[in-house]
Design a protein around this motif. Sequence first.
Motif, mmCIF file in Angstrom:
data_model
loop_
_atom_site.group_PDB
_atom_site.id
_atom_site.type_symbol
_atom_site.label_atom_id
_atom_site.label_comp_id
_atom_site.label_asym_id
_atom_site.label_seq_id
_atom_site.Cartn_x
_atom_site.Cartn_y
_atom_site.Cartn_z
ATOM 1 N N PHE A 32 0.830 -1.201 0.000
ATOM 2 C CA PHE A 32 0.000 0.000 0.000
ATOM 3 C C PHE A 32 0.869 1.258 0.000
ATOM 4 C CE2 PHE A 32 -3.700 -2.577 1.519
ATOM 5 C CZ PHE A 32 -4.633 -2.095 0.624
ATOM 6 N N GLU A 33 1.871 1.277 0.852
ATOM 7 C CA GLU A 33 2.734 2.458 0.957
ATOM 8 C C GLU A 33 3.406 2.772 -0.374
ATOM 9 O OE1 GLU A 33 5.510 1.959 4.111
ATOM 10 O OE2 GLU A 33 4.052 2.386 5.695
ATOM 11 N N TYR A 34 3.910 1.749 -1.061
ATOM 12 C CA TYR A 34 4.586 1.959 -2.330
ATOM 13 C C TYR A 34 3.636 2.522 -3.384
ATOM 14 C CZ TYR A 34 7.050 0.915 -6.677
ATOM 15 O OH TYR A 34 7.632 1.002 -7.909
ATOM 16 N N TYR A 35 2.452 1.930 -3.497
ATOM 17 C CA TYR A 35 1.483 2.409 -4.488
ATOM 18 C C TYR A 35 1.012 3.821 -4.166
ATOM 19 C CZ TYR A 35 0.862 -1.441 -7.736
ATOM 20 O OH TYR A 35 1.052 -2.350 -8.750
ATOM 21 N N ARG A 36 0.868 4.146 -2.892
ATOM 22 C CA ARG A 36 0.472 5.502 -2.521
ATOM 23 C C ARG A 36 1.551 6.513 -2.862
ATOM 24 N NH1 ARG A 36 -1.548 3.000 3.122
ATOM 25 N NH2 ARG A 36 -3.616 2.339 2.438
ATOM 26 N N GLU A 37 2.786 6.178 -2.582
ATOM 27 C CA GLU A 37 3.904 7.076 -2.876
ATOM 28 C C GLU A 37 4.041 7.314 -4.385
ATOM 29 O OE1 GLU A 37 7.286 5.253 -1.111
ATOM 30 O OE2 GLU A 37 6.668 5.692 0.954
ATOM 31 N N MET A 38 3.929 6.264 -5.172
ATOM 32 C CA MET A 38 4.047 6.392 -6.621
ATOM 33 C C MET A 38 2.903 7.233 -7.196
ATOM 34 S SD MET A 38 6.789 4.859 -7.793
ATOM 35 C CE MET A 38 6.542 4.228 -9.458
ATOM 36 N N ASN A 39 1.703 7.032 -6.697
ATOM 37 C CA ASN A 39 0.561 7.825 -7.152
ATOM 38 C C ASN A 39 0.737 9.289 -6.805
ATOM 39 O OD1 ASN A 39 -2.278 6.639 -8.226
ATOM 40 N ND2 ASN A 39 -1.055 5.017 -7.270
ATOM 41 N N ALA A 40 1.166 9.557 -5.583
ATOM 42 C CA ALA A 40 1.354 10.933 -5.135
ATOM 43 C C ALA A 40 2.448 11.644 -5.927
ATOM 44 C CB ALA A 40 1.691 10.957 -3.645
ATOM 45 N N SER A 41 3.383 10.868 -6.478
ATOM 46 C CA SER A 41 4.507 11.433 -7.235
ATOM 47 C C SER A 41 4.199 11.567 -8.728
ATOM 48 C CB SER A 41 5.750 10.556 -7.047
ATOM 49 O OG SER A 41 6.116 10.471 -5.681
ATOM 50 N N GLY A 42 2.964 11.262 -9.122
ATOM 51 C CA GLY A 42 2.594 11.345 -10.528
ATOM 52 C C GLY A 42 3.138 10.214 -11.371
ATOM 53 N N LEU A 43 3.461 9.092 -10.742
ATOM 54 C CA LEU A 43 4.072 7.961 -11.434
ATOM 55 C C LEU A 43 3.125 6.764 -11.535
ATOM 56 C CD1 LEU A 43 7.598 8.198 -9.777
ATOM 57 C CD2 LEU A 43 6.928 9.000 -12.055
ATOM 58 N N ARG A 44 1.847 7.032 -11.574
ATOM 59 C CA ARG A 44 0.855 5.956 -11.647
ATOM 60 C C ARG A 44 1.059 5.081 -12.879
ATOM 61 N NH1 ARG A 44 -4.815 5.867 -13.249
ATOM 62 N NH2 ARG A 44 -4.746 8.076 -13.749
ATOM 63 N N GLY A 45 1.505 5.668 -13.966
ATOM 64 C CA GLY A 45 1.687 4.928 -15.197
ATOM 65 C C GLY A 45 2.809 3.907 -15.157
ATOM 66 N N HIS A 46 3.631 3.931 -14.110
ATOM 67 C CA HIS A 46 4.728 2.975 -13.977
ATOM 68 C C HIS A 46 4.333 1.740 -13.159
ATOM 69 C CE1 HIS A 46 7.911 5.668 -15.592
ATOM 70 N NE2 HIS A 46 7.103 6.612 -15.137
ATOM 71 N N LEU A 47 3.114 1.734 -12.644
ATOM 72 C CA LEU A 47 2.680 0.660 -11.758
ATOM 73 C C LEU A 47 1.892 -0.401 -12.513
ATOM 74 C CD1 LEU A 47 1.528 2.917 -8.796
ATOM 75 C CD2 LEU A 47 3.562 1.460 -8.829
ATOM 76 N N TYR A 48 2.129 -1.652 -12.154
ATOM 77 C CA TYR A 48 1.505 -2.780 -12.841
ATOM 78 C C TYR A 48 -0.020 -2.650 -12.887
ATOM 79 C CZ TYR A 48 -0.610 -7.394 -13.214
ATOM 80 O OH TYR A 48 -1.422 -8.432 -13.556
ATOM 81 N N LEU A 49 -0.654 -2.432 -11.745
ATOM 82 C CA LEU A 49 -2.111 -2.399 -11.711
ATOM 83 C C LEU A 49 -2.689 -1.068 -12.161
ATOM 84 C CD1 LEU A 49 -3.468 -4.253 -8.548
ATOM 85 C CD2 LEU A 49 -3.901 -4.749 -10.938
ATOM 86 N N CYS A 50 -1.868 -0.041 -12.262
ATOM 87 C CA CYS A 50 -2.379 1.306 -12.529
ATOM 88 C C CYS A 50 -2.199 1.766 -13.973
ATOM 89 C CB CYS A 50 -1.697 2.317 -11.604
ATOM 90 S SG CYS A 50 -1.964 2.031 -9.836
ATOM 91 N N ARG A 51 -1.260 1.192 -14.695
ATOM 92 C CA ARG A 51 -0.915 1.773 -15.986
ATOM 93 C C ARG A 51 -2.022 1.642 -17.040
ATOM 94 N NH1 ARG A 51 3.074 -2.574 -15.795
ATOM 95 N NH2 ARG A 51 2.469 -4.315 -17.149
ATOM 96 N N LYS A 52 -2.929 0.682 -16.843
ATOM 97 C CA LYS A 52 -4.060 0.567 -17.764
ATOM 98 C C LYS A 52 -5.394 0.842 -17.079
ATOM 99 C CE LYS A 52 -1.956 -2.756 -20.968
ATOM 100 N NZ LYS A 52 -2.123 -4.082 -21.621
ATOM 101 N N CYS A 53 -5.342 1.374 -15.872
ATOM 102 C CA CYS A 53 -6.567 1.607 -15.096
ATOM 103 C C CYS A 53 -7.053 3.044 -15.277
ATOM 104 C CB CYS A 53 -6.309 1.320 -13.619
ATOM 105 S SG CYS A 53 -7.778 1.561 -12.587
ATOM 106 N N ASP A 54 -8.325 3.185 -15.634
ATOM 107 C CA ASP A 54 -8.888 4.511 -15.847
ATOM 108 C C ASP A 54 -9.935 4.897 -14.801
ATOM 109 O OD1 ASP A 54 -10.774 2.684 -16.641
ATOM 110 O OD2 ASP A 54 -11.011 3.433 -18.676
ATOM 111 N N VAL A 55 -9.948 4.199 -13.650
ATOM 112 C CA VAL A 55 -10.915 4.527 -12.598
ATOM 113 C C VAL A 55 -10.804 5.987 -12.152
ATOM 114 C CG1 VAL A 55 -11.525 4.113 -10.178
ATOM 115 C CG2 VAL A 55 -11.354 2.207 -11.746
ATOM 116 N N PRO A 56 -9.594 6.506 -11.857
ATOM 117 C CA PRO A 56 -9.515 7.907 -11.425
ATOM 118 C C PRO A 56 -10.074 8.875 -12.471
ATOM 119 C CG PRO A 56 -7.468 6.778 -10.924
ATOM 120 C CD PRO A 56 -8.258 5.859 -11.808
ATOM 121 N N ASP A 57 -9.842 8.581 -13.732
ATOM 122 C CA ASP A 57 -10.325 9.441 -14.808
ATOM 123 C C ASP A 57 -11.848 9.375 -14.924
ATOM 124 O OD1 ASP A 57 -7.549 9.960 -16.442
ATOM 125 O OD2 ASP A 57 -7.644 7.937 -15.624
ATOM 126 N N ARG A 58 -12.387 8.152 -14.886
ATOM 127 C CA ARG A 58 -13.830 8.000 -15.005
ATOM 128 C C ARG A 58 -14.547 8.575 -13.776
ATOM 129 N NH1 ARG A 58 -11.409 6.528 -18.765
ATOM 130 N NH2 ARG A 58 -11.620 8.766 -18.982
#
Length: 281
Positions: free
Chosen positions: A243-269
């Motif tokens: 959880f900590e790693y995914y939160r840090e990466m998201n907060a740093s604008g690096l969501r696109g580098h994460l396995y579960l996040c790079r194709k996920c459009d939930v935040p956008d939708r």
Amino acid sequence: MCPLWCPGSELAVRRGGMSEENFEKIVDKFIPYVSKIKFVSLWGLGEPLLDKGLFEKIKYLKKYNFRNVAIATNADLMNDEKQMGLLEAGIDTVIFSIDGINKKTHESIRRNTHFENIIKNVQSCIEKRNLGKYKTRFLLRMVRQKSNYQQWPEYVKYWKKFIDNKKGDDIIAFGLQSLGGLLKEQGSINYNIPCLDINERMIMDFDGEVTLCCGDIPGRKGRFKIGNVLREDPIVIFNNKVFEYYREMNASGLRGHLYLCRKCDVPDRRRERTTTSFSKK
């Protein structure tokens, strides 16, 4: 809430229901934090009205003052008995998943449901709420996509006749979420938009297994093994290294580098959520 419907043939998901015994064990672990918990959603990858213990589970949560207890349902099974069961149990919010203004559109999206039955059940439940002066609020929700997008104005016009904004009712729409790239119909992704779900939500399967988010679906290749709330402290799980790693990466604008996040459009939708003009939100 994730702007999607439950996956069917896309994934070989594990199937089961949470026993009342395990449910109470899990709830008991969260009672010391009840003042910090903003909502409890009693659904995930299935229809909650199939759970024969649903009403007792809602009562157990309300006994310990959990707020904003909700379900999302296609309402096909919501007969008179289930309508009263939900209202008498004290559920705070019922989300009705209706994805069209007519039978052809809705049933092409929500397969194996019965449009006329759903409309009858929803209107009946609203009427029972009003006559009994229950505090439950109702949300009419459309998942907008190519086949129903143009129906939104007519959808709003129709359902405004039945709901009451003074009771917190609303009509809402989301864009279709692609299940992290599993569905072909996918909108744009802005990786600079952080996903707040991993900060604000804790999702559990029927057997107590914790998932990272609503995209961390049982049966998906590469799924995380985070912990089980029946055997471990839920607060420790929620603050573990994954959880900590995914939160840090998201907060740093690096969501696109994460396995579960790079194709996920939930935040956008989620940002595209539409409500009716009289919404309090």
